[in-house]
Design a protein around this motif. Structure first.
Motif, PDB file in Angstrom:
ATOM      1  N   ASP A   1      10.502  -8.847  46.346  1.00  0.00           N
ATOM      2  CA  ASP A   1       9.972  -7.486  46.398  1.00  0.00           C
ATOM      3  C   ASP A   1       9.918  -6.896  44.987  1.00  0.00           C
ATOM      4  O   ASP A   1      10.177  -7.579  43.992  1.00  0.00           O
ATOM      5  N   GLU A   2       9.637  -5.602  44.911  1.00  0.00           N
ATOM      6  CA  GLU A   2       9.466  -4.966  43.602  1.00  0.00           C
ATOM      7  C   GLU A   2      10.773  -4.874  42.821  1.00  0.00           C
ATOM      8  O   GLU A   2      10.761  -4.657  41.603  1.00  0.00           O
ATOM      9  N   ASN A   3      11.896  -5.077  43.495  1.00  0.00           N
ATOM     10  CA  ASN A   3      13.198  -5.023  42.833  1.00  0.00           C
ATOM     11  C   ASN A   3      13.739  -6.400  42.448  1.00  0.00           C
ATOM     12  O   ASN A   3      14.884  -6.517  41.993  1.00  0.00           O
ATOM     13  N   GLY A   4      12.921  -7.419  42.626  1.00  0.00           N
ATOM     14  CA  GLY A   4      13.347  -8.764  42.274  1.00  0.00           C
ATOM     15  C   GLY A   4      14.268  -9.408  43.295  1.00  0.00           C
ATOM     16  O   GLY A   4      14.969 -10.386  42.984  1.00  0.00           O
ATOM     17  N   GLN A   5      14.275  -8.882  44.522  1.00  0.00           N
ATOM     18  CA  GLN A   5      15.094  -9.419  45.601  1.00  0.00           C
ATOM     19  C   GLN A   5      14.225 -10.315  46.489  1.00  0.00           C
ATOM     20  O   GLN A   5      13.104  -9.951  46.861  1.00  0.00           O
ATOM     21  N   VAL A   6      14.737 -11.498  46.816  1.00  0.00           N
ATOM     22  CA  VAL A   6      13.979 -12.390  47.678  1.00  0.00           C
ATOM     23  C   VAL A   6      13.742 -11.726  49.025  1.00  0.00           C
ATOM     24  O   VAL A   6      14.605 -11.037  49.564  1.00  0.00           O
ATOM     25  N   GLN A   7      12.533 -11.900  49.549  1.00  0.00           N
ATOM     26  CA  GLN A   7      12.219 -11.336  50.858  1.00  0.00           C
ATOM     27  C   GLN A   7      11.536 -12.332  51.789  1.00  0.00           C
ATOM     28  O   GLN A   7      11.411 -12.065  52.986  1.00  0.00           O
ATOM     29  N   ALA A   8      11.108 -13.495  51.247  1.00  0.00           N
ATOM     30  CA  ALA A   8      10.452 -14.479  52.110  1.00  0.00           C
ATOM     31  C   ALA A   8      10.473 -15.854  51.448  1.00  0.00           C
ATOM     32  O   ALA A   8      10.560 -15.968  50.218  1.00  0.00           O
ATOM     33  N   VAL A   9      10.389 -16.871  52.281  1.00  0.00           N
ATOM     34  CA  VAL A   9      10.286 -18.258  51.823  1.00  0.00           C
ATOM     35  C   VAL A   9       8.984 -18.834  52.354  1.00  0.00           C
ATOM     36  O   VAL A   9       8.718 -18.783  53.564  1.00  0.00           O
ATOM     37  N   HIS A  10       8.172 -19.371  51.457  1.00  0.00           N
ATOM     38  CA  HIS A  10       6.943 -20.047  51.858  1.00  0.00           C
ATOM     39  C   HIS A  10       7.257 -21.523  52.116  1.00  0.00           C
ATOM     40  O   HIS A  10       7.894 -22.178  51.278  1.00  0.00           O
ATOM     41  N   THR A  11       6.825 -22.024  53.255  1.00  0.00           N
ATOM     42  CA  THR A  11       7.126 -23.409  53.624  1.00  0.00           C
ATOM     43  C   THR A  11       5.868 -24.165  53.995  1.00  0.00           C
ATOM     44  O   THR A  11       4.806 -23.574  54.247  1.00  0.00           O
ATOM     45  N   VAL A  12       6.016 -25.484  54.029  1.00  0.00           N
ATOM     46  CA  VAL A  12       4.935 -26.349  54.496  1.00  0.00           C
ATOM     47  C   VAL A  12       5.556 -27.575  55.147  1.00  0.00           C
ATOM     48  O   VAL A  12       6.634 -28.025  54.736  1.00  0.00           O
ATOM     49  N   GLN A  13       4.919 -28.080  56.166  1.00  0.00           N
ATOM     50  CA  GLN A  13       5.371 -29.325  56.784  1.00  0.00           C
ATOM     51  C   GLN A  13       4.934 -30.500  55.906  1.00  0.00           C
ATOM     52  O   GLN A  13       3.920 -30.436  55.203  1.00  0.00           O
ATOM     53  N   ILE A  14       5.727 -31.570  55.944  1.00  0.00           N
ATOM     54  CA  ILE A  14       5.415 -32.729  55.104  1.00  0.00           C
ATOM     55  C   ILE A  14       5.421 -34.001  55.954  1.00  0.00           C
ATOM     56  O   ILE A  14       5.914 -34.027  57.088  1.00  0.00           O
ATOM     57  N   GLU A  15       4.844 -35.038  55.378  1.00  0.00           N
ATOM     58  CA  GLU A  15       4.971 -36.379  55.946  1.00  0.00           C
ATOM     59  C   GLU A  15       5.338 -37.326  54.817  1.00  0.00           C
ATOM     60  O   GLU A  15       4.966 -37.110  53.659  1.00  0.00           O
ATOM     61  N   TRP A  16       6.101 -38.351  55.150  1.00  0.00           N
ATOM     62  CA  TRP A  16       6.559 -39.302  54.145  1.00  0.00           C
ATOM     63  C   TRP A  16       5.535 -40.430  54.008  1.00  0.00           C
ATOM     64  O   TRP A  16       5.213 -41.115  54.983  1.00  0.00           O
ATOM     65  N   GLN A  17       5.019 -40.585  52.788  1.00  0.00           N
ATOM     66  CA  GLN A  17       4.016 -41.611  52.507  1.00  0.00           C
ATOM     67  C   GLN A  17       4.430 -42.422  51.293  1.00  0.00           C
ATOM     68  O   GLN A  17       5.118 -41.920  50.397  1.00  0.00           O
ATOM     69  N   LYS A  18       3.991 -43.664  51.246  1.00  0.00           N
ATOM     70  CA  LYS A  18       4.286 -44.513  50.096  1.00  0.00           C
ATOM     71  C   LYS A  18       3.353 -44.178  48.940  1.00  0.00           C
ATOM     72  O   LYS A  18       2.153 -43.981  49.121  1.00  0.00           O
ATOM     73  N   ASN A  19       3.928 -44.111  47.729  1.00  0.00           N
ATOM     74  CA  ASN A  19       3.103 -43.903  46.539  1.00  0.00           C
ATOM     75  C   ASN A  19       2.675 -45.247  45.960  1.00  0.00           C
ATOM     76  O   ASN A  19       2.912 -46.300  46.567  1.00  0.00           O
TER      77      ASN A  19
ATOM     78  N   GLY B   1       5.171 -47.949  45.867  1.00  0.00           N
ATOM     79  CA  GLY B   1       5.766 -48.380  47.124  1.00  0.00           C
ATOM     80  C   GLY B   1       6.935 -47.539  47.570  1.00  0.00           C
ATOM     81  O   GLY B   1       7.639 -47.893  48.522  1.00  0.00           O
ATOM     82  N   GLN B   2       7.154 -46.396  46.888  1.00  0.00           N
ATOM     83  CA  GLN B   2       8.260 -45.510  47.240  1.00  0.00           C
ATOM     84  C   GLN B   2       7.784 -44.427  48.200  1.00  0.00           C
ATOM     85  O   GLN B   2       6.666 -43.911  48.061  1.00  0.00           O
ATOM     86  N   PHE B   3       8.625 -44.089  49.183  1.00  0.00           N
ATOM     87  CA  PHE B   3       8.279 -43.020  50.110  1.00  0.00           C
ATOM     88  C   PHE B   3       8.485 -41.666  49.430  1.00  0.00           C
ATOM     89  O   PHE B   3       9.545 -41.393  48.872  1.00  0.00           O
ATOM     90  N   THR B   4       7.478 -40.820  49.461  1.00  0.00           N
ATOM     91  CA  THR B   4       7.552 -39.482  48.883  1.00  0.00           C
ATOM     92  C   THR B   4       7.005 -38.475  49.899  1.00  0.00           C
ATOM     93  O   THR B   4       6.129 -38.803  50.715  1.00  0.00           O
ATOM     94  N   PRO B   5       7.516 -37.229  49.877  1.00  0.00           N
ATOM     95  CA  PRO B   5       7.019 -36.216  50.822  1.00  0.00           C
ATOM     96  C   PRO B   5       5.666 -35.657  50.380  1.00  0.00           C
ATOM     97  O   PRO B   5       5.500 -35.253  49.229  1.00  0.00           O
ATOM     98  N   GLN B   6       4.725 -35.640  51.291  1.00  0.00           N
ATOM     99  CA  GLN B   6       3.389 -35.107  51.006  1.00  0.00           C
ATOM    100  C   GLN B   6       3.096 -33.943  51.937  1.00  0.00           C
ATOM    101  O   GLN B   6       3.303 -34.041  53.149  1.00  0.00           O
ATOM    102  N   PRO B   7       2.640 -32.791  51.393  1.00  0.00           N
ATOM    103  CA  PRO B   7       2.373 -31.622  52.248  1.00  0.00           C
ATOM    104  C   PRO B   7       1.202 -31.869  53.197  1.00  0.00           C
ATOM    105  O   PRO B   7       0.243 -32.577  52.859  1.00  0.00           O
ATOM    106  N   ILE B   8       1.301 -31.274  54.376  1.00  0.00           N
ATOM    107  CA  ILE B   8       0.230 -31.373  55.369  1.00  0.00           C
ATOM    108  C   ILE B   8      -0.566 -30.070  55.328  1.00  0.00           C
ATOM    109  O   ILE B   8      -0.026 -29.002  55.673  1.00  0.00           O
ATOM    110  N   PRO B   9      -1.803 -30.102  54.874  1.00  0.00           N
ATOM    111  CA  PRO B   9      -2.608 -28.870  54.775  1.00  0.00           C
ATOM    112  C   PRO B   9      -2.708 -28.165  56.128  1.00  0.00           C
ATOM    113  O   PRO B   9      -2.811 -28.797  57.183  1.00  0.00           O
TER     114      PRO B   9
END
Length: 494
Positions: free
Chosen positions: A375-393, A396-404
């Motif tokens: 907010d305007e006072n620098g206090q956290v008020q929300a968390v933005h999140t996204v679902q992910i899926e684990w894919q190989k890069n 060959g390593q599994f890394t989390p990829q966001p799901i649009p």
């Protein structure tokens, strides 16, 4: 061991607990004692299995299988079944300095590798261990036993957590004069300030054991941080040997947009200040309140669960726990066979309490935070999140990829980061000039515990990285043995 046909005749039975909706009103332990006859029946379920995997204490697929301190589980199960409680306590103390701690907070890898657990619910090993220890305290069998003679050698233990206490107890038993340095205002380390009171009572459980250790001759220097309040170079000057048991207390951060907002804290800062407020009976300047707030906990594991239980007791308005990993299966997967630790879905105590309070498991799986909004006072008020899926890069390593399209905004006035730990804090290690491994831990081989400086040993999480309390017990005891060998040329310590 136990009754030969007990595993066929009797079902697994756990002690009763205070109902989740009732226990969240206080900070008391909530497990209720089980009558002796029912405990003996549970001891009778221990099979004469031939090879008791429960006390093997090995690593399989990177996780503990069996008891890391090699508790003589079939022996004390049999003794409990026969009603020989003092003999059971003697067997338990042969391998475990503090069974009242492990009986409360250990996740019980022994039960995960119980032979009966191949096709039936395993023996209730953890509860039997807890009950033996409490019987010992109730009957007055656990008393101070100072060494009959002293060697004239002085040993410094840096850190009074699980590894430090075990090392101190063993070295004191060998006759050395032991001084334990602790930077907090009370000894106990993780046992005192890292684990909430409802899991491990400080006044009734931790401090009664610390009193015994002091009566046995161990000296605790609290409010004394080595390298700050006590010069690091004085360790080797004033002591014949040093055992470092500082833990792995560097928390993993989440450097995303908005991380500098007020109201975002590391989980251990939240838990430590809360326990200190309970013990001091007043809230200090570092106290972090969840009262009336929407709380988001990022990360799982025991620390995340402890944040859930603590936030609910504060009276939070709502609660959500973000897990980047998928929800575990209800039963062992094909790639997770016995005797590996069973990676299955369960409600731990905190999630049980959240379900009772808010109507469901607070965990949201395969989800990560992408941004903190303030907010305007620098206090956290929300968390933005996204679902992910684990894919190989490409490696060959599994890394989390966001799901649009799966983005969400979650209200939050308090965010707790419970994503594990990166290793020990470095200033003391730098001051001593100790060699580190690739993960920034003190370099010291398992089983030897000798560092790059002669006479300086390392044990527990500062050597192996974040791990279980019972592994810290294992390393504290073994490091004490090697330290005694260094001081005396030979050792009788186990």
């Amino acid at each position: 061991m136990g009754k030969p046909t007990g595993f066929i005749e009797f079902l697994r039975e756990l002690p009763s607990e205070v109902a989740p909706i009732d226990r969240i009103r206080n900070w008391d332990e909530f497990h209720l004692p089980m009558p002796e006859e029912r405990l003996r029946t549970q001891g009778a379920r221990c099979m004469d299995c031939g090879i008791p995997f429960c006390h093997t204490g090995t690593l399989i697929s990177g996780m503990a299988s069996g008891c890391p301190i090699n508790n003589l589980i079939p022996e004390w199960n049999d003794l409990v079944y026969r009603g020989l409680w003092q003999e059971a306590l003697d067997r338990l103390h042969k391998t475990n300095n503090f069974p009242e701690f492990t009986g409360r907070v250990c996740p019980a890898p022994c039960e995960g590798s119980c032979v009966l657990g191949i096709n039936n619910p395993p023996v209730t090993i953890k509860n039997i261990e807890y009950s033996i220890a409490e019987k010992g305290w109730d009957e007055g069998w656990i008393t101070a036993h100072p060494p009959t003679k002293r060697t004239g050698k002085k040993v410094a233990i840096v850190g009074s957590g699980p590894a430090g206490l075990c090392a101190a107890a063993q070295l004191n038993m060998a006759g050395h004069s032991v001084t334990v340095f602790e930077r907090a205002d009370r000894p106990g380390g993780l046992l005192m300030y890292g684990i909430p009171n409802m899991k491990l009572d400080k006044e009734q459980v931790v401090m009664r054991r610390l009193k015994i250790l002091e009566e046995e001759g161990i000296k605790f220097l609290c409010n004394t941080e080595v390298g700050k309040d006590f010069p690091a170079e004085n360790l080797m000057r004033e002591f014949d040997a040093v055992v470092l048991c500082t833990g792995a207390t560097r928390p993993r951060d989440l450097p995303i947009e908005g991380r500098n907002l007020k109201g975002i804290h590391f989980a251990m800062d939240f838990l430590t200040a809360n326990t200190k407020a309970i013990l001091d009976q007043q809230q200090g300047p570092d106290f972090i309140s969840a009262t009336g707030k929407d709380v988001v906990i990022i990360g799982g594991g025991d620390t995340g669960t402890d944040c859930v239980g603590t936030s609910i007791r504060h009276g939070c308005n709502s609660l959500m726990q973000l897990e980047i990993m998928p929800q575990p299966p209800l039963e062992r997967a094909a790639n997770n066979p016995w005797p590996e630790w069973p990676k299955v879905y369960k409600l731990d105590y905190g999630q049980e309490e959240a379900a009772a309070k808010f109507g469901g498991d607070p965990r949201v799986y395969l989800t990560t935070a992408t941004k903190f909004e303030g907010d305007e006072n620098g206090q956290v008020q929300a968390v933005h999140t996204v679902q992910i899926e684990w894919q190989k890069n490409e490696k060959g390593q599994f890394t989390p990829q966001p799901i649009p399209g799966t983005e969400k905004v979650i209200p939050a006035q308090l965010v707790l980061l419970a994503m594990g730990f990166l290793g020990p804090e470095q200033p003391l290690l730098d001051a001593l000039g100790l060699e580190r491994d690739a993960r920034s831990n003190v370099k010291a081989d398992y089983g030897q515990y000798t560092t790059s400086i002669p006479g300086v040993f390392a044990a527990g999480d500062c050597r192996r990285g974040q791990s279980l309390v019972v592994w810290a017990f294992n390393e504290g005891r073994e490091a004490a043995r090697e330290c005694d060998r260094y001081l005396m040329g030979s050792t009788d310590l186990p």
